[in-house]
Design an enzyme around this catalytic site. Structure first.
Site: not given
Length: 535
Positions: A255, A259, A456
Site C-alpha cells: 500500500e 501510494d 488504493s
C-alpha cells in the site's frame, strides 16, 4: 459523580474474535478525547456555502484554530477530569479539538466505567489469513455529566485493527470478460486520462498509512526507471506509528509503495508527506488530523487508501472522523479516499449492500474503480472493475449513515436487476479510475517489480491530479492565484463533460448507467477538462 452514557460509543466484539481474559491492569495506554468545537453554527454555515458551490475564502490553519478550535475552558474541564482519575495529560490541541490522556488499564476502566479485555481474532483478506490480538471492550462508555455537552468521543481504549488497505496484486487468473492482462505505469495512466502537463510544483500531497513502510532505495530505482527525478518524500510519525517496511510485499508495504509511486510519478515536483500511524480508530483519526493541521508541510491534498465498512465503526468514531474531514473542507484541503475493493457488499458476509468509510463521508472525494484498456495511446474500452467471486470489484453504494448532499440531489441508483430508485443518502463513489489488477499499475515493492490494482491506486491518482490543478491555479488569474481547489465535489458534479462516463458493468448489486452511478460515480477523468472547468 453522576455518570452519563456517551452517545454512539457502543462496541461489540470484533467479528471472528473471542475474548480470552482481562487486560493487564498495569498496561499503559493512551486515549484521545474529542471535544466540541467553538462557533459550530458558523462552521456549519461556511460548509453549507461550500456545498452550494458558493465562492468562499478558505481559512488558514491559524484562522481555523482561532475560530473553530476547542474552547480553553472545555479543555480545562477535561484536564480536571483526568486529574481526578490519575490520568496524565499527554497533549492538547485546540485546533483539532482533542486531548490525549495516558494511564493504566485499571485507571481507564474506572474513569470510563469499562472492562477492557484481551481478544484474539482471525480473518481473511486478499486470500490471506490475518491473525492477531487486541485490547477490546463491549458496551458503552461513561463520562461525568459535567462533560456530556463537551466530549463527543473517546477513542483508543479499544485498539482493534480498524481499517484495511484497498490494493490487490494481479491475480493468477485472467478475467475472461475483459481480455488479456496489461499493465501501465502511472505516467501512462495519466496520459490516457489526459492529465495536464505540469507536475504539482509547490504542492504537498499527504498520504495516510496505517502500517508498513518504504525503502528509499526502492523509490530511487523506481523513479529512475521512469526517467524522472524522485520526489521529496518525508516520513512523519504519528503516535507509535513509523516508517517500518516489513519486507513482505503483500503486507502494508504494498500500500505504502503504491501510494508513493502513483502520486509521486504524476506529481513529481510535489512534496510527498507520508503520515504513519497505528491501525486503530484513534490512530487513523490522529493521522488525518495531523496532516490537516500540519503547519510545516501544509498539504493541499490528502490521499487515503484505507477504510472499513460503516458497520465496523462506532458512531462516535465516524462522527469524530467526519468532523475532522469537515475541517479539511473549511481549510481548502482536498481529501481523496479509496471506495473499497469488495464491491457492493464491501466484504460484509451475507452479500448485503455496504459502503466503506471514510469514503462515505460527504467531505471526501470517494474514488471507485474501472478496468481500462487502451491502444495507440488512446482508451479503447473502460468498464466497471469486477473480477467476480475470485477477485475484487470497485466499492460503491448508498451510505446508511450520512445524509444526501445537496450536490447529489436528483440522482438515481440502479440495481443489478435494473430497478431504478432515487438516491436518498450519500452515494459512493464520486469519481473513478483504473483499478483492475488485470489492467494495473507497474510498481516496485520491497525490491520487486510487480503489478498492483485496487481502488488504493485511484485515490493517489486523483490526489496527484488535484495537486497538478492546484499548481496550475497558482499561476492563474487573481481570483484563484495561490489558492487550492479544496472541497472539489460540488464543482465536479456540475462538470459531467469532464469525465469518461462508464456505462457498462456492475459491482455486485449495482449497475453502471449514464451519468452518476454507484459503481464509478461520475466516471474517470479527462484531466485537462477537469482543470479547465474549475481553474
Amino acid at each position: 459523580m453522576t455518570a452519563f452514557s456517551l452517545s454512539g460509543s457502543e462496541r461489540q466484539i470484533l467479528s471472528g474474535a473471542r475474548c480470552v481474559g482481562k487486560a493487564d491492569p498495569n498496561e499503559q495506554l493512551e486515549v484521545i478525547v474529542i471535544l466540541r468545537r467553538q462557533a459550530d453554527a458558523a462552521l456549519s454555515g461556511l460548509i453549507d456555502k461550500l456545498n452550494r458551490n458558493e465562492q468562499v475564502a478558505h481559512l488558514t490553519r491559524e484562522q481555523f484554530a482561532q475560530k473553530f478550535g476547542a474552547a480553553a475552558q472545555d479543555i480545562a474541564k477535561v484536564e480536571h477530569f483526568a486529574k481526578q482519575h490519575g490520568l496524565h495529560v499527554v497533549s492538547e490541541n485546540a485546533a483539532s479539538a482533542s486531548v490525549i490522556l495516558s494511564g493504566t488499564v485499571a485507571q481507564c476502566n474506572a474513569a470510563f466505567n469499562v472492562d477492557l479485555e484481551r481478544c484474539t481474532y482471525s480473518y481473511q483478506h486478499r486470500q490471506k489469513t490475518h491473525q492477531g490480538s487486541y485490547r477490546g471492550r463491549t458496551g458503552v462508555l461513561e463520562i461525568p455529566t459535567e462533560l456530556k455537552d463537551i466530549v463527543t468521543a473517546v477513542l483508543g481504549l479499544d485498539n482493534r485493527p480498524q481499517a484495511r488497505s484497498h490494493f490487490r496484486f494481479r491475480p493468477p487468473f485472467h478475467p475472461a470478460a475483459q481480455g488479456s492482462d496489461v499493465s501501465y505505469t502511472p505516467l501512462q495512466v495519466a496520459s490516457l486520462y489526459n492529465f495536464p502537463g505540469n507536475s504539482g510544483a509547490g504542492q504537498c500531497i499527504a498520504l495516510i498509512e496505517l502500517g508498513g513502510g518504504y525503502q528509499a532505495s526502492d523509490l530511487q530505482t523506481y523513479f529512475s526507471g521512469l526517467g524522472i527525478t524522485a520526489p521529496t518524500v518525508t516520513a512523519i510519525a504519528v503516535g507509535t506509528g513509523k516508517n517500518q517496511p516489513t519486507g513482505d510485499a503483500n503486507s502494508a508495504d504494498g500500500e505504502v509503495m503504491l501510494d508513493i509511486e502513483v502520486a509521486g510519478a504524476i506529481a513529481s515536483k510535489a512534496n510527498i508527506a507520508v503520515y504513519f500511524s497505528p491501525n486503530t480508530d484513534a490512530g487513523f483519526i490522529s493521522a488525518v488530523n495531523t496532516a490537516i493541521h500540519d503547519a510545516q508541510n501544509k498539504p493541499s491534498v490528502i490521499s487515503i487508501s484505507w477504510g472499513g465498512p460503516e458497520s465496523s465503526w462506532t458512531q462516535q468514531a465516524m462522527q469524530a472522523f467526519n468532523q475532522t474531514l469537515q475541517a479539511a473542507a473549511a481549510m481548502g484541503v482536498t481529501v481523496c479516499v479509496a471506495s473499497g475493493d469488495s464491491g457492493s457488499s464491501d466484504g460484509v458476509s451475507g452479500g448485503s449492500n455496504n459502503v466503506d468509510f471514510p469514503a462515505s463521508s460527504p467531505y471526501v472525494l470517494a474514488c471507485g474503480g474501472t478496468s481500462l484498456h487502451a491502444s495507440a495511446k488512446a482508451i479503447t474500452s473502460e468498464v466497471v472493475w469486477n473480477d467476480g467471486a475470485q477477485g475484487g470489484a470497485g466499492g460503491g453504494g448508498v451510505s446508511a449513515v450520512f445524509a444526501l448532499p445537496v450536490w447529489q440531489q436528483n440522482l438515481t441508483v440502479t440495481t443489478e436487476s435494473g430497478i431504478k430508485s432515487p438516491l436518498t443518502k450519500r452515494g459512493v463513489p464520486d469519481v473513478a479510475g483504473d483499478a483492475d489488477p488485470a489492467t494495473g499499475y507497474a510498481v516496485r515493492v520491497d525490491g520487486t517489480d510487480t503489478v498492483i490494482g485496487g481502488t488504493s491506486a485511484v485515490a493517489p491518482l486523483w490526489a496527484a491530479l488535484v495537486a497538478c490543478i492546484n499548481s496550475a491555479r497558482s499561476g492563474a488569474g487573481s481570483d484563484t492565484k495561490g489558492t487550492s481547489v479544496g472541497f472539489i465535489n460540488p464543482k465536479l458534479y456540475q462538470q459531467q463533460a469532464a469525465f469518461h462516463d462508464i456505462t457498462q458493468g456492475n459491482n455486485g448489486n449495482f449497475n453502471a448507467e449514464p451519468g452518476w452511478d454507484a459503481c464509478t460515480g461520475l466516471g474517470s477523468p479527462d484531466g485537462t477538462k477537469v482543470l479547465s472547468s474549475i481553474i
